[in-house]
Design an enzyme around this catalytic site. Structure first.
Site, mmCIF file in Angstrom:
data_model
loop_
_atom_site.group_PDB
_atom_site.id
_atom_site.type_symbol
_atom_site.label_atom_id
_atom_site.label_comp_id
_atom_site.label_asym_id
_atom_site.label_seq_id
_atom_site.Cartn_x
_atom_site.Cartn_y
_atom_site.Cartn_z
ATOM 1 C CD GLU A 163 4.278 0.482 6.791
ATOM 2 O OE1 GLU A 163 5.159 0.777 7.629
ATOM 3 O OE2 GLU A 163 3.767 1.327 6.015
ATOM 4 C CD GLU A 164 2.915 3.993 4.684
ATOM 5 O OE1 GLU A 164 2.905 4.439 5.837
ATOM 6 O OE2 GLU A 164 3.898 4.067 3.933
ATOM 7 C CG ASP A 170 8.930 0.957 4.424
ATOM 8 O OD1 ASP A 170 8.860 1.795 3.501
ATOM 9 O OD2 ASP A 170 8.084 0.870 5.325
ATOM 10 C CG HIS A 189 3.641 9.377 5.114
ATOM 11 N ND1 HIS A 189 3.398 8.906 6.397
ATOM 12 C CD2 HIS A 189 4.122 8.315 4.416
ATOM 13 C CE1 HIS A 189 3.739 7.623 6.462
ATOM 14 N NE2 HIS A 189 4.186 7.254 5.259
ATOM 15 C CG ASP A 247 -0.208 -0.046 2.533
ATOM 16 O OD1 ASP A 247 0.763 -0.825 2.652
ATOM 17 O OD2 ASP A 247 -0.581 0.690 3.467
#
Length: 482
Positions: free
Chosen positions: A145-146, A169, A454, A78
């Site tokens: 994950e997010e 990551d 983000h 994701d």
């Protein structure tokens, strides 16, 4: 979408272009997961989906490398969906519109998804390659994950046989990560009461133009938090003239520093309100002159017939918002330059009879995280709110004696004639959760240079991806024998 075919390493970038073409925001990554499984079938690779939806793909050792240990390569499927206020991008249906800008790849006013799309593309490129030396490979691609680490929480023991795991990551080429912060969500629900408004003018007050960013990686940069700035604005305004609060909404994700927030208020004098807001904008710009050069605090009159909060509800909310901890709470006393504990007042939403607030608390130390949890809970309980702490995930405790970390360190020095930085990251990685199901697995995290994840400013350095690929493939070649 930019044509990435000329970028190197070509297989990695080709996979990333495909990843960008298939929408995959958190909670909605099924289309991409399905494509990956179909591709694995075409490549005659063994694959499976576990009970929560993670994808596991296995590749036999290259010829002559059968004696090497099995290595797990890991990424998450994701991406964080964030866009500029003027963007009409639909993350559920639209591909990411990529842009090449010199040595950087970015997107058109949205997050790029290099976090963790580049890592995922590198895993697929290893699976596709027929010219790499490597032992048996297991690729683990986790979901969600997010937005909650659902895939990592649900990973079952016994599915993986690898003894070493390389998480892809991290977001700074030249750094090797051996630990990360843990975290927890503070879900706050403040009951409110309403009454008819008495003041004649309705207006919106908006905080915008902020840079936002990753609430772990960027929390130490001193960027403005739109929710905190708007609460401060309301407190200042009500000291100069009567205002009645109708609603307050800001931020969209608990793990993204909020870039914009909006309140609807009623007041007696719109002209005076505009003057007061202009003064506060100048004040905030002076304080955040470096970190937030585009900060904007605006006011506009509107038609609004909603009832307003009672005086008691309004004061309880504004004062609790002002008192809520936000930003860096403490720097590590053991690791220079690393944030130990932080909070992000990420999301505020107003309903008819309650206001919801969502904070993400991170820390390298469980007791320090608990202290911050209790401080935030105490603040809101005094205001009359209920608080539920959810989604707690453990930190990944550093192991200075880690064999895989020593291996990556050695390979980096051999290939780049330089010393990598051995780091602990304040962002949350899934490795701590993997340790629950696989306590003996040795883990390390690497990645290319990604700036401003983000946020719509997210970008990945193209040259760093080539260096990352070299490091990854050389590590696989150097994996020790069974």
């Amino acid at each position: 979408m930019a044509d990435l075919s000329s970028l190197q390493p070509a297989p990695l970038w080709q996979f990333f272009q495909t990843i960008c073409s298939i929408p995959h925001p958190s909670k909605h990554e099924e289309a991409l997961a399905t494509w990956i499984c179909q591709w694995a079938t075409e490549q005659q690779l063994d694959w499976q989906r576990d009970t929560v939806g993670n994808v596991i793909i296995r590749k036999p050792a290259a010829a002559g490398c059968e004696h090497l240990q099995t290595t797990v390569l890991q990424a998450h499927i994701d991406m964080v969906p964030q866009k500029g206020v003027n963007s009409d991008h639909n993350f559920a249906t639209d591909p990411i519109d990529t842009i090449i800008d010199g040595d950087w790849l970015t997107a058109n006013d949205t997050t790029l998804g290099a976090d963790n799309g580049i890592g995922m593309a590198s895993c697929l490129a290893v699976l596709a390659a027929d010219d790499l030396a490597h032992g048996p490979i297991e690729v683990l691609l986790t979901i969600d994950e997010e937005a909650g680490m659902t895939g990592a929480f649900g990973l079952e023991a016994g599915l993986l046989t690898g003894t070493m795991l390389i998480n892809t990551d991290s977001e700074q080429e030249g750094e090797i990560y051996m630990g990360c912060a843990g975290g927890i969500d503070a879900n706050i629900n403040l009951p409110i009461e309403r009454q008819p408004g008495e003041l004649p003018v309705a207006a919106t007050i908006t905080v915008g133009g902020l840079r936002g960013g990753h609430s772990g990686v960027d929390i130490h940069l001193g960027r403005g938090n739109a929710n905190k700035l708007l609460a401060r604005t309301l407190l200042q305004l009500q000291q100069q003239q009567a205002i009645e609060l109708v609603s307050f909404d800001g931020g969209s994700l608990r793990n993204a520093i909020p870039r914009d927030a909006k309140a609807i208020v009623r007041c007696a004098d719109a002209a005076a309100l505009a003057e007061q807001v202009a003064v506060l904008q100048a004040c905030y710009r002076n304080e955040l002159v470096v970190s937030e050069p585009n900060l904007a605090l605006t006011v506009a009159t509107v038609e609004n017939q909603q009832q307003v909060l009672t005086e008691a509800s309004q004061q309880a909310f504004i004062q609790a918002m002002m008192a809520t901890a936000n930003g860096v709470m403490a720097m590590s006393q053991q690791i220079d330059g690393v944030t130990e504990t932080s909070t992000n007042l990420g999301v505020v939403t107003t309903a008819e009879d309650h206001i919801k607030v969502l904070c993400l608390i991170r820390s390298l130390i469980d007791s320090a995280r608990l202290n911050t949890e209790q401080a935030i809970a105490s603040c809101w309980q005094l205001a009359g709110a209920s608080i539920e702490m959810t989604g707690c995930y453990p930190g990944w405790a550093p192991n200075p004696e880690s064999p895989v970390m020593a291996l990556v360190d050695k390979v980096y020095r051999q290939n780049f004639s330089d010393e990598p930085k051995i780091m602990v990251i304040h962002a949350g990685l899934e490795c701590g959760l993997f340790k629950k199901a696989y306590p003996e697995m040795d883990m390390v995290s690497i990645g290319p240079t990604i700036k401003f994840p983000h946020s719509p400013d997210e970008k990945v350095q193209i040259s760093s991806v080539a260096n990352y690929w070299t490091l990854l493939t050389e590590i696989l070649k150097a994996i020790p024998a069974k």
